[in-house]
Design an enzyme around this catalytic site. Sequence first.
Site, PDB file in Angstrom:
ATOM      1  CG  ASP A 134      -9.213  53.656 102.510  1.00  0.00           C
ATOM      2  OD1 ASP A 134     -10.384  53.768 102.122  1.00  0.00           O
ATOM      3  OD2 ASP A 134      -8.809  52.896 103.039  1.00  0.00           O
ATOM      4  NE  ARG A 184     -13.393  57.785 102.145  1.00  0.00           N
ATOM      5  CZ  ARG A 184     -13.060  56.607 102.451  1.00  0.00           C
ATOM      6  NH1 ARG A 184     -11.937  56.261 101.969  1.00  0.00           N
ATOM      7  NH2 ARG A 184     -13.350  55.559 101.928  1.00  0.00           N
TER       8      ARG A 184
HETATM    9  C1  LIG Z   1     -14.175  58.692 105.770  1.00  0.00           C
HETATM   10  C2  LIG Z   1     -12.853  59.555 105.921  1.00  0.00           C
HETATM   11  C3  LIG Z   1     -11.618  58.057 104.879  1.00  0.00           C
HETATM   12  C4  LIG Z   1     -10.926  58.778 104.848  1.00  0.00           C
HETATM   13  N1  LIG Z   1      -9.762  58.303 103.635  1.00  0.00           N
HETATM   14  C5  LIG Z   1      -8.569  58.696 103.754  1.00  0.00           C
HETATM   15  C6  LIG Z   1      -7.451  58.144 102.852  1.00  0.00           C
HETATM   16  O1  LIG Z   1      -8.341  56.856 101.709  1.00  0.00           O
HETATM   17  N2  LIG Z   1      -6.666  58.711 102.752  1.00  0.00           N
HETATM   18  C7  LIG Z   1      -6.126  59.360 102.996  1.00  0.00           C
HETATM   19  O2  LIG Z   1      -4.941  60.038 102.947  1.00  0.00           O
HETATM   20  N3  LIG Z   1      -6.942  59.899 104.013  1.00  0.00           N
HETATM   21  C8  LIG Z   1      -8.215  59.987 104.299  1.00  0.00           C
HETATM   22  N4  LIG Z   1      -8.418  60.567 105.492  1.00  0.00           N
HETATM   23  C9  LIG Z   1      -8.428  61.495 106.646  1.00  0.00           C
HETATM   24  C10 LIG Z   1      -7.884  62.508 106.261  1.00  0.00           C
HETATM   25  O3  LIG Z   1      -7.090  62.565 105.445  1.00  0.00           O
HETATM   26  C11 LIG Z   1      -7.654  63.594 107.710  1.00  0.00           C
HETATM   27  O4  LIG Z   1      -6.302  63.329 107.916  1.00  0.00           O
HETATM   28  C12 LIG Z   1      -8.325  63.120 109.125  1.00  0.00           C
HETATM   29  O5  LIG Z   1      -9.590  63.315 108.057  1.00  0.00           O
HETATM   30  C13 LIG Z   1      -8.420  64.648 109.244  1.00  0.00           C
HETATM   31  O6  LIG Z   1      -9.080  65.565 108.457  1.00  0.00           O
HETATM   32  P1  LIG Z   1     -10.466  66.735 108.649  1.00  0.00           P
HETATM   33  O7  LIG Z   1     -10.822  66.864 107.636  1.00  0.00           O
HETATM   34  O8  LIG Z   1     -11.134  66.279 109.902  1.00  0.00           O
HETATM   35  O9  LIG Z   1      -9.700  68.416 109.287  1.00  0.00           O
HETATM   36  P2  LIG Z   1      -8.776  68.040 110.869  1.00  0.00           P
HETATM   37  O10 LIG Z   1      -8.442  69.871 110.536  1.00  0.00           O
HETATM   38  O11 LIG Z   1      -7.741  67.620 111.226  1.00  0.00           O
HETATM   39  O12 LIG Z   1      -9.596  68.622 111.908  1.00  0.00           O
HETATM   40  C14 LIG Z   1     -10.744  68.713 112.152  1.00  0.00           C
HETATM   41  C15 LIG Z   1     -11.923  68.409 113.773  1.00  0.00           C
HETATM   42  O13 LIG Z   1     -11.793  67.115 112.863  1.00  0.00           O
HETATM   43  C16 LIG Z   1     -11.274  66.327 114.837  1.00  0.00           C
HETATM   44  N5  LIG Z   1     -10.955  65.792 114.897  1.00  0.00           N
HETATM   45  C17 LIG Z   1      -9.726  64.914 112.928  1.00  0.00           C
HETATM   46  N6  LIG Z   1      -8.762  63.775 113.325  1.00  0.00           N
HETATM   47  C18 LIG Z   1      -9.364  63.943 114.278  1.00  0.00           C
HETATM   48  C19 LIG Z   1      -8.679  62.701 115.221  1.00  0.00           C
HETATM   49  N7  LIG Z   1      -8.161  62.019 114.666  1.00  0.00           N
HETATM   50  N8  LIG Z   1      -9.371  62.389 116.417  1.00  0.00           N
HETATM   51  C20 LIG Z   1     -10.746  63.422 117.402  1.00  0.00           C
HETATM   52  N9  LIG Z   1      -9.993  64.421 117.013  1.00  0.00           N
HETATM   53  C21 LIG Z   1     -10.347  64.308 115.386  1.00  0.00           C
HETATM   54  C22 LIG Z   1     -10.798  67.530 115.466  1.00  0.00           C
HETATM   55  O14 LIG Z   1     -12.344  68.135 116.634  1.00  0.00           O
HETATM   56  C23 LIG Z   1     -10.731  68.419 114.959  1.00  0.00           C
HETATM   57  O15 LIG Z   1     -10.360  69.610 115.190  1.00  0.00           O
HETATM   58  C24 LIG Z   1      -9.603  59.945 105.494  1.00  0.00           C
HETATM   59  C25 LIG Z   1     -11.031  60.071 106.883  1.00  0.00           C
HETATM   60  C26 LIG Z   1     -12.117  60.078 106.520  1.00  0.00           C
HETATM   61  C27 LIG Z   1     -12.968  61.176 107.335  1.00  0.00           C
END
Ligand SMILES: Cc1cc2nc3c(=O)[nH]c(=O)nc-3n(C[C@H](O)[C@H](O)[C@H](O)COP(=O)(O)OP(=O)(O)OC[C@H]3O[C@@H](n4cnc5c(N)ncnc54)[C@H](O)[C@@H]3O)c2cc1C
Length: 308
Positions: A134, A184
């Site tokens: 991560d 990722r």
């Molecule tokens: C498999 C995976 C691994 C990850 N690993 C890391 C990492 O190692 N380091 C790091 O900094 N970040 C990590 N993240 C988190 C990532 O950086 C984002 O903060 C998170 O995924 C929200 O961004 P988004 O791309 O989904 O877009 P957004 O624009 O934030 O979300 C798009 C849509 O997804 C839904 N959504 C998003 N988040 C949520 C929530 N918490 N609850 C409910 N609905 C939600 C909503 O419908 C939203 O409108 C990871 C995410 C995933 C999916």
Amino acid sequence: MLRTALLAAGRSRACRAAVERAPVTRELVARYVAGSTLEEALGAVEALAADREVTLDHLGEDVTDAARARATVDVYTRLLAELARTGLAARAEVSVKLSAVGRLLPRDGEKIALDNARRICAAAAEAGTAVTLDMEDHTAVDATLGILAALRADFPSTGAVLQAYLRRTEADCRDLSGAGSRVRLCKGAYDEPESVAYRDRREVDRSYVRCLRILMRGTGYPMVATHDPRLVAIAGRLAEDAGRGPADYEHQMLYGVRDREQRRLAAEGRRMRVYVPYGDEWYGYFMRRLAERPANVAFFARSLLSRG
Ligand SMILES: Cc1cc2nc3c(=O)[nH]c(=O)nc-3n(C[C@H](O)[C@H](O)[C@H](O)COP(=O)(O)OP(=O)(O)OC[C@H]3O[C@@H](n4cnc5c(N)ncnc54)[C@H](O)[C@@H]3O)c2cc1C
């Protein structure tokens, strides 16, 4: 503003005690966290494994004593042995935060984290699966990528995470787009200063597309970690343009987020991996999830007020 405040609260002891005590917390945490025990985590993997793959995360971060870092290694070793024993290792890898295995220890933290991560990678190899490191806040990126390179010399399938909100990430994508490299790509979950990160959502999204294009055109294995419907659609088109079939990249989403969409993509024949966290140290992870979704905050605040 709200996001910044929540992410700051995620690092505060006083806020932690208040949030942990709030009755509504349990309900919301259960949405995002698969349980506190290994058995509960394995139950979640089993339930998902029919149509999706999994990456398991044992919750915990910012560990400041060596004994706890070693204990985390033991937890992962047991987890990986269980995945092998139950036949689930074919559907599940693990995600590890280097700060959970010692990166921030005051003496030789990075060396200790490398040694500990190496033990987890060896256990994963023995189980027939892999590790993804991560990515934490921007001050961790150089150390994490350095440790990744050292691990990949012995365990080439070790995966990286790159965050599209960081200005440096396009260059990191170029460096990590070669054969055998599992990356990722996510937007990024921490509160980062303007000097190193895009803070405007549209700029982050544009950076995500540029980074994803580099990864898709490369020869590595892109892991598209986003719930954003526009970016999910763009990923499909970029993969097609780059001549990639469904086995040549994967989508990743978080446990408890857009479950129906996860199942839809899997039913379409796309590879879909779910990030499944478990364990008692859910506070930091939970606060980052709250910060991503204002609707959660409103729900949380209303429940706190209505109870008194
Ligand atoms: C498999 C995976 C691994 C990850 N690993 C890391 C990492 O190692 N380091 C790091 O900094 N970040 C990590 N993240 C988190 C990532 O950086 C984002 O903060 C998170 O995924 C929200 O961004 P988004 O791309 O989904 O877009 P957004 O624009 O934030 O979300 C798009 C849509 O997804 C839904 N959504 C998003 N988040 C949520 C929530 N918490 N609850 C409910 N609905 C939600 C909503 O419908 C939203 O409108 C990871 C995410 C995933 C999916």
